[in-house]
Design a protein around this motif. Structure first.
Motif, short mmCIF file in Angstrom:
data_model
loop_
_atom_site.label_atom_id
_atom_site.label_comp_id
_atom_site.label_asym_id
_atom_site.label_seq_id
_atom_site.Cartn_x
_atom_site.Cartn_y
_atom_site.Cartn_z
N GLU A 124 36.96 -17.21 38.21
CA GLU A 124 36.17 -16.47 37.21
C GLU A 124 34.72 -16.32 37.64
OE1 GLU A 124 37.98 -19.39 36.09
OE2 GLU A 124 39.64 -17.94 36.07
N GLN A 125 34.29 -17.12 38.63
CA GLN A 125 32.86 -17.07 39.00
C GLN A 125 32.47 -15.70 39.53
OE1 GLN A 125 32.94 -20.17 41.87
NE2 GLN A 125 32.33 -21.76 40.43
N ALA A 126 31.27 -15.27 39.16
CA ALA A 126 30.73 -14.05 39.77
C ALA A 126 30.45 -14.34 41.24
CB ALA A 126 29.45 -13.67 39.05
N PHE A 127 30.36 -13.28 42.05
CA PHE A 127 30.05 -13.46 43.47
C PHE A 127 28.66 -14.06 43.62
CE2 PHE A 127 33.23 -10.11 43.51
CZ PHE A 127 34.02 -10.47 44.59
N ASP A 128 28.53 -15.01 44.56
CA ASP A 128 27.20 -15.55 44.88
C ASP A 128 26.37 -14.47 45.57
OD1 ASP A 128 28.10 -17.98 44.04
OD2 ASP A 128 28.20 -18.89 46.03
N LEU A 129 25.05 -14.63 45.46
CA LEU A 129 24.17 -13.69 46.16
C LEU A 129 24.18 -13.92 47.67
CD1 LEU A 129 20.84 -13.39 44.16
CD2 LEU A 129 22.44 -11.57 44.73
N ARG A 130 24.25 -15.18 48.08
CA ARG A 130 24.18 -15.49 49.50
C ARG A 130 25.54 -15.28 50.14
NH1 ARG A 130 19.66 -17.88 51.66
NH2 ARG A 130 20.62 -17.00 53.51
N VAL A 131 25.66 -14.21 50.88
CA VAL A 131 26.91 -13.93 51.59
C VAL A 131 26.55 -13.73 53.06
CG1 VAL A 131 28.00 -12.81 49.61
CG2 VAL A 131 26.76 -11.41 51.27
N SER A 132 27.55 -13.87 53.93
CA SER A 132 27.32 -13.63 55.37
C SER A 132 28.43 -12.77 55.92
CB SER A 132 27.29 -14.95 56.14
OG SER A 132 26.19 -15.73 55.75
N ALA A 133 28.05 -11.97 56.91
CA ALA A 133 29.05 -11.22 57.68
C ALA A 133 29.54 -12.16 58.77
CB ALA A 133 28.40 -9.98 58.28
N ILE A 134 30.78 -12.60 58.62
CA ILE A 134 31.32 -13.60 59.55
C ILE A 134 32.05 -12.91 60.69
CG2 ILE A 134 33.03 -15.49 59.68
CD1 ILE A 134 30.36 -16.22 58.36
N SER A 135 31.61 -13.18 61.92
CA SER A 135 32.18 -12.50 63.09
C SER A 135 33.58 -13.04 63.41
CB SER A 135 31.28 -12.70 64.30
OG SER A 135 31.37 -14.05 64.73
N LEU A 136 34.29 -12.34 64.28
CA LEU A 136 35.62 -12.80 64.69
C LEU A 136 35.55 -14.17 65.35
CD1 LEU A 136 36.97 -9.44 66.08
CD2 LEU A 136 37.89 -10.70 64.14
N ALA A 137 34.50 -14.38 66.17
CA ALA A 137 34.38 -15.67 66.86
C ALA A 137 34.19 -16.80 65.84
CB ALA A 137 33.21 -15.64 67.82
N SER A 138 33.38 -16.55 64.80
CA SER A 138 33.16 -17.59 63.78
C SER A 138 34.44 -17.83 62.99
CB SER A 138 32.05 -17.16 62.82
OG SER A 138 30.85 -16.98 63.53
N GLU A 139 35.16 -16.75 62.72
CA GLU A 139 36.45 -16.88 62.00
C GLU A 139 37.40 -17.76 62.81
OE1 GLU A 139 38.15 -13.08 60.77
OE2 GLU A 139 40.15 -13.92 60.98
N HIS B 114 34.47 -10.49 58.31
CA HIS B 114 34.66 -10.61 56.85
C HIS B 114 33.30 -10.88 56.21
CE1 HIS B 114 38.92 -11.39 57.75
NE2 HIS B 114 39.16 -11.18 56.48
N ILE B 115 33.13 -10.38 54.99
CA ILE B 115 31.95 -10.77 54.21
C ILE B 115 32.40 -11.94 53.31
CG2 ILE B 115 30.13 -10.02 52.64
CD1 ILE B 115 30.26 -8.41 55.31
N VAL B 116 31.70 -13.06 53.44
CA VAL B 116 32.11 -14.27 52.72
C VAL B 116 30.89 -14.92 52.08
CG1 VAL B 116 33.40 -16.44 52.90
CG2 VAL B 116 33.75 -14.68 54.62
N GLU B 117 31.09 -15.47 50.91
CA GLU B 117 30.01 -16.22 50.26
C GLU B 117 29.75 -17.51 51.05
OE1 GLU B 117 30.99 -15.97 45.72
OE2 GLU B 117 32.60 -15.12 46.92
N ASN B 118 28.46 -17.78 51.34
CA ASN B 118 28.11 -18.97 52.13
C ASN B 118 28.69 -20.24 51.52
OD1 ASN B 118 26.61 -17.12 53.52
ND2 ASN B 118 24.62 -18.05 53.12
N ARG B 119 28.61 -20.33 50.18
CA ARG B 119 29.06 -21.56 49.51
C ARG B 119 30.55 -21.81 49.75
NH1 ARG B 119 31.15 -22.13 43.98
NH2 ARG B 119 30.83 -19.89 43.89
N LEU B 120 31.34 -20.74 49.83
CA LEU B 120 32.78 -20.93 50.00
C LEU B 120 33.10 -21.45 51.41
CD1 LEU B 120 34.35 -17.96 48.03
CD2 LEU B 120 33.44 -20.14 47.24
#
Ligand SMILES: Cc1cc2nc3c(=O)[nH]c(=O)nc-3n(C[C@H](O)[C@H](O)[C@H](O)COP(=O)(O)OP(=O)(O)OC[C@H]3O[C@@H](n4cnc5c(N)ncnc54)[C@H](O)[C@@H]3O)c2cc1C
Length: 389
Positions: A43-58, A105-111
């Motif tokens: 239910e949480q709204a999306f966090d503001l802090r997100v990052s574009a995670i590269s394939l290498a980081s994934e 992927h765009i991912v919330e930093n906290r997740l």
């Protein structure tokens, strides 16, 4: 008083990934963090802090057992990356060109942090110390002590993963070079008229780039780079007023949006003069902060994690001292060059695009026009490098 192998200060994305990487090598790790990340719920709204995670980081997050959970929570893939200044010089990069299902992927930093913590909490080799401020760090010849108000911890190595204002870096008396940019970045979470998109795009304007990072469903994260005074003014607006400003300044391809949340961040370039001092080693933002206009900051940090893990793993496999100066200097040698290259490239982009000169405008549009038309082998190499491959 217990003897450990590695003490990691900072349990953000980079500290937590380092803890798991080194514990996987059989080292006994303690990770110190001041704040517990909030648990996830749908239910949480999306966090503001997100990052574009590269394939290498994934790939790294997958190796550490954290990716599946992140993906199950929420992560938005993108297959295309569009960049332009004037519509005539639009350049697009596509995952198909490098035979990948997506570019990132765009991912919330906290997740990312939470999922790494979940793995770390289950690992026998990792002890988490939460909310005990560090009061002192003392280097001895072949060991290092970290003091909190309650306890003293002794180990062979201290990893500074405590972010841009690193306390550990200051204690180790490692200086930095760098500057604050004239621009700040406003992060704006919006509801979108368009359903989930498979593209992330950025339009360069003389006052700063305007970017769209897709989130799951009818949501997106916008990044508005502008002079810091203007960003301060925009931050004072109500969500409705900001929605109107976005409609006026962002490209029409954004479609209709409604602002849900907003915040702004100063932009700083900072590079530590060394990454290693005795038995202290710096990783992630503690070692370098970079202009985020190409979303590379945490991806560089994850490359640091991999390089340190590889350097230590090689030493363990060869039966040599894994915390020796040689091993740590190998890590620094590999990473400093790569980080510096990316920081310089971002500064080049910043300087070239944040400029009103008609000559520079022509040059950069020719550059983007050419980028769309260079032979695919070259374009694909650039793309693979940006994806960390
Ligand atoms: C506007 C903006 C947009 C960005 N977008 C992207 C992007 O799209 N892609 C990308 O790759 N990067 C991006 N970045 C960069 C990215 O956010 C950082 O590189 C990343 O957060 C660094 O992670 P870190 O773990 O090194 O540091 P931090 O995230 O700063 O984590 C440090 C941790 O250490 C803890 N800590 C600090 N001091 C202590 C202490 N004394 N004791 C214990 N714990 C301590 C903190 O609580 C924190 O949890 C962006 C940055 C900005 C400003």
């Amino acid at each position: 008083m217990q003897q450990h192998d590695v003490l990691i200060v900072g349990g953000g994305m980079i500290g937590a990934a380092t803890a798991l990487s080194l514990a996987e090598l059989g080292l006994k790790v303690v990770m110190f963090e001041q704040h517990q990340p909030q648990a996830f719920s749908n239910e949480q709204a999306f966090d503001l802090r997100v990052s574009a995670i590269s394939l290498a980081s994934e790939n790294l997050l997958q190796d550490l057992g954290a990716w599946q959970q992140i993906h199950q929570w929420r992560a938005c893939p993108y297959r295309r990356l569009g960049v332009w200044e004037s519509e005539l010089a639009y350049a697009e990069f596509n995952a198909d060109a490098i035979n990948q299902p997506h570019l990132g992927h765009i991912v919330e930093n906290r997740l990312i942090q939470l999922s790494l913590w979940q793995q770390a909490k289950q690992h026998q080799g990792i002890k988490l110390i939460l909310g005990q401020p560090i009061t002192d760090i003392n280097q001895q010849t072949d060991s290092i002590a970290v003091d909190t108000e309650q306890e003293r911890f002794i180990a062979r190595l201290v990893v500074a993963a405590d972010g841009a204002n690193s306390f550990v870096r200051q204690q180790a008396k490692i200086g930095c070079t760098g500057w604050n940019y004239q621009q700040s970045a406003m992060l704006i979470n919006v509801k979108t008229e368009f359903p989930q998109q498979d593209i992330t795009w950025q339009q360069f304007t003389p006052s700063g780039p305007l970017a769209m990072l897709p989130l799951l469903g009818n949501h997106a994260s916008l990044v508005w780079y502008e002079h810091k005074d203007r960003i301060k003014q925009l931050a004072q607006l109500t969500n409705d007023e900001l929605t109107a400003q976005i409609a006026q300044h962002f490209p029409a391809k954004l479609g209709e949006i409604e602002v849900v949340d907003k915040g702004y961040f100063p932009l700083t370039r900072q590079h530590a003069n060394k990454y290693v001092q005795g038995n202290v080693v710096l990783l992630g933002d503690a070692a370098h902060t970079i202009n985020p206009l190409a979303g590379q900051g945490v991806n560089l940090g994850f490359k640091d994690v991999l390089a340190l893990r590889n350097a230590i793993a090689d030493a363990i496999a060869n039966g040599t001292s894994w915390h020796s100066a040689t091993v740590l200097n190998n890590y620094e040698q590999v990473r400093r060059k790569d980080n510096l290259l990316m920081m310089t490239a971002m500064d080049g982009l910043y300087a070239t695009f944040s400029n009103d000169s008609p000559i520079l405008k022509a040059v950069r549009n020719i550059g983007l026009f050419a980028a769309q038309r260079v032979p695919p082998t070259i374009k694909n190499k650039v793309l693979a490098y940006a994806c960390g491959l």
